[in-house]
Scaffold this active site. Structure first.
Site, short mmCIF file in Angstrom:
data_model
loop_
_atom_site.label_atom_id
_atom_site.label_comp_id
_atom_site.label_asym_id
_atom_site.label_seq_id
_atom_site.Cartn_x
_atom_site.Cartn_y
_atom_site.Cartn_z
N HIS A 66 0.83 -1.22 0.00
CA HIS A 66 0.00 0.00 0.00
C HIS A 66 0.86 1.25 0.00
CE1 HIS A 66 -3.24 -2.68 1.02
NE2 HIS A 66 -2.62 -3.05 2.12
N HIS A 91 5.49 6.60 6.32
CA HIS A 91 5.13 6.10 4.99
C HIS A 91 4.72 7.28 4.12
CE1 HIS A 91 1.32 6.37 7.18
NE2 HIS A 91 0.89 6.81 6.02
N HIS A 93 2.33 8.87 0.56
CA HIS A 93 1.23 8.82 -0.41
C HIS A 93 1.67 9.67 -1.59
CE1 HIS A 93 -1.47 7.20 2.74
NE2 HIS A 93 -0.76 7.97 3.54
N GLU A 104 -2.68 13.50 0.34
CA GLU A 104 -4.01 13.15 0.86
C GLU A 104 -4.72 14.43 1.32
OE1 GLU A 104 -3.51 9.61 3.53
OE2 GLU A 104 -4.42 8.73 1.74
N HIS A 117 3.76 10.74 6.12
CA HIS A 117 3.13 10.62 7.44
C HIS A 117 4.05 9.90 8.41
CE1 HIS A 117 -1.00 10.84 5.30
NE2 HIS A 117 -0.56 12.05 5.63
N THR A 198 -6.23 6.88 7.14
CA THR A 198 -6.74 7.10 5.78
C THR A 198 -6.74 5.79 4.98
OG1 THR A 198 -4.57 7.59 4.81
CG2 THR A 198 -5.81 9.44 5.78
N1 LIG Z 1 -2.36 7.52 6.40
S1 LIG Z 1 -2.32 6.72 7.78
O1 LIG Z 1 -3.64 6.64 8.32
O2 LIG Z 1 -1.34 7.38 8.65
C1 LIG Z 1 -1.73 5.10 7.47
C2 LIG Z 1 -1.55 4.63 6.18
F1 LIG Z 1 -1.91 5.35 5.10
C3 LIG Z 1 -0.99 3.38 5.96
F2 LIG Z 1 -0.84 2.94 4.67
C4 LIG Z 1 -0.60 2.59 7.00
S2 LIG Z 1 0.18 1.07 6.66
O3 LIG Z 1 1.35 1.41 5.86
O4 LIG Z 1 0.46 0.38 7.87
C5 LIG Z 1 -0.84 0.04 5.65
C6 LIG Z 1 -2.20 -0.11 6.12
O5 LIG Z 1 -2.39 -0.02 7.47
C7 LIG Z 1 -0.82 3.02 8.33
N2 LIG Z 1 -0.45 2.16 9.35
C8 LIG Z 1 -0.68 2.36 10.74
C9 LIG Z 1 -2.14 2.20 11.13
C10 LIG Z 1 -2.54 0.77 11.03
C11 LIG Z 1 -1.77 -0.06 12.05
C12 LIG Z 1 -0.33 0.26 12.10
C13 LIG Z 1 0.57 -0.60 12.73
C14 LIG Z 1 1.94 -0.31 12.76
C15 LIG Z 1 2.42 0.83 12.14
C16 LIG Z 1 1.55 1.69 11.49
C17 LIG Z 1 0.20 1.42 11.52
C18 LIG Z 1 -1.36 4.30 8.55
F3 LIG Z 1 -1.52 4.78 9.78
ZN LIG Z 2 -0.66 7.98 5.54
#
Ligand SMILES: NS(=O)(=O)c1c(F)c(F)c(S(=O)(=O)CCO)c(N[C@H]2CCCc3ccccc32)c1F
Ligand SMILES: [Zn+2]
Length: 263
Positions: A66, A91, A93, A104, A117, A198
């Site tokens: 993703h 990570h 976007h 975003e 982010h 998101t």
């Molecule tokens: N935009 S966003 O809302 O900040 C956002 C993302 F867009 C995003 F792709 C991720 S991901 O890469 O983990 C893939 C899908 O969960 C996260 N992960 C977070 C939340 C989910 C659980 C978790 C566990 C360990 C580390 C990070 C995270 C995410 F928070």
């Molecule tokens: Zn994000």
């Protein structure tokens, strides 16, 4: 959880079938419009601790299908919020090679080329991010808007290794560096609102901080980000480029967006 994508039959219009919060309130991202903003003099400059990591340390850079993500050491944290929010991961976007518009959040309907982010969880109240992720005071995410312009040496610490994680679930170890250099110079000017993840499961658990000032990366750096990765794994016959991995704008409803600065 179930598979989800950005687009197609498992795209964002279908997320709420398996992830009900994605169809709920307090969703992110939003268009940060001037008429929504309210100056809040109590919003202090963001202060981060232990972001300057030594190159002797290694970080895991990965393609999770993703996004491009980096796992962060738990000694990194935000110290200026009510609770200590410990870093978990950063990570990105982005858009596509032809369309450098993939952030975003938008500011007055301007979409930036990309967005970074840094995800943190409330370590005062929860032992790890998995227990924090669905709590209303669980997460704090720092958002950095990225435009195409001057070359950015800080982002090069990540982008120069991107060809090692072309396919889903690939990971490489990279030398650590000063994560603070990925943020804008000014941490005292930012937008603040209550929102959500998101991506599925879209929990409304995020205290969002989107910095007012964007950073730049060069056109070559943007193309590396936007054209190197695939959401499919190396064995898959169909190579699915990982592009335009941004969620569409969500309704603000009665939410207020606070700002730490006056015009
Ligand atoms: N935009 S966003 O809302 O900040 C956002 C993302 F867009 C995003 F792709 C991720 S991901 O890469 O983990 C893939 C899908 O969960 C996260 N992960 C977070 C939340 C989910 C659980 C978790 C566990 C360990 C580390 C990070 C995270 C995410 F928070
Ligand atoms: Zn994000």
């Amino acid at each position: 959880g179930a598979k989800w994508t950005y687009g197609g039959p498992e795209g964002e219009h279908h997320w709420s079938k398996h992830y009900p919060y994605c169809g709920g309130a307090f969703q992110s991202p939003i268009d940060i419009k001037s008429e929504l903003l309210r100056f809040d003099p109590t919003l202090r400059p963001i202060e981060v601790q232990n972001y300057n990591l030594p190159p002797s340390e290694q970080l895991t850079l990965g393609n999770n299908g993703h996004s491009l993500q980096i796992s962060l050491p738990s000694r990194m944290f935000i110290s200026s919020l009510r609770h200590r929010y410990t870093a978990a991961q950063l990570h990105f976007h982005w858009g596509s090679s032809g369309l450098p518009a993939g952030s975003e959040h938008m500011v007055n309907s301007k979409q930036y080329a990309a967005e970074m982010h840094v995800v943190h969880y409330n370590a005062d109240k929860y032992p790890n991010i998995s227990t924090a992720v669905d709590k209303s005071d669980g997460l704090a995410v720092l958002g950095v808007l990225i435009d195409v312009g001057e070359f950015n040496p800080a982002y090069e610490h990540i982008l120069k290794f991107i060809n090692g994680i072309k396919y889903r679930d690939q990971k490489v170890q990279v030398p650590a560096f000063d994560i603070r250099a990925l943020l804008p110079t000014r941490l005292d000017e930012y937008y603040r609102y209550d929102g959500s993840l998101t991506t599925p499961p879209c929990y409304p658990s995020v205290l969002w901080t989107v910095f007012r000032n964007h950073v730049t990366i060069s056109q070559k750096q943007f193309l590396a980000l936007a054209t190197s990765l695939f959401s499919s794994n190396s064995q898959d016959s169909a190579h699915m480029p990982l592009q335009s991995n941004f969620r569409k704008l969500q309704l603000v409803d009665s939410r207020t967006v606070l700002v730490s600065f006056k015009e």
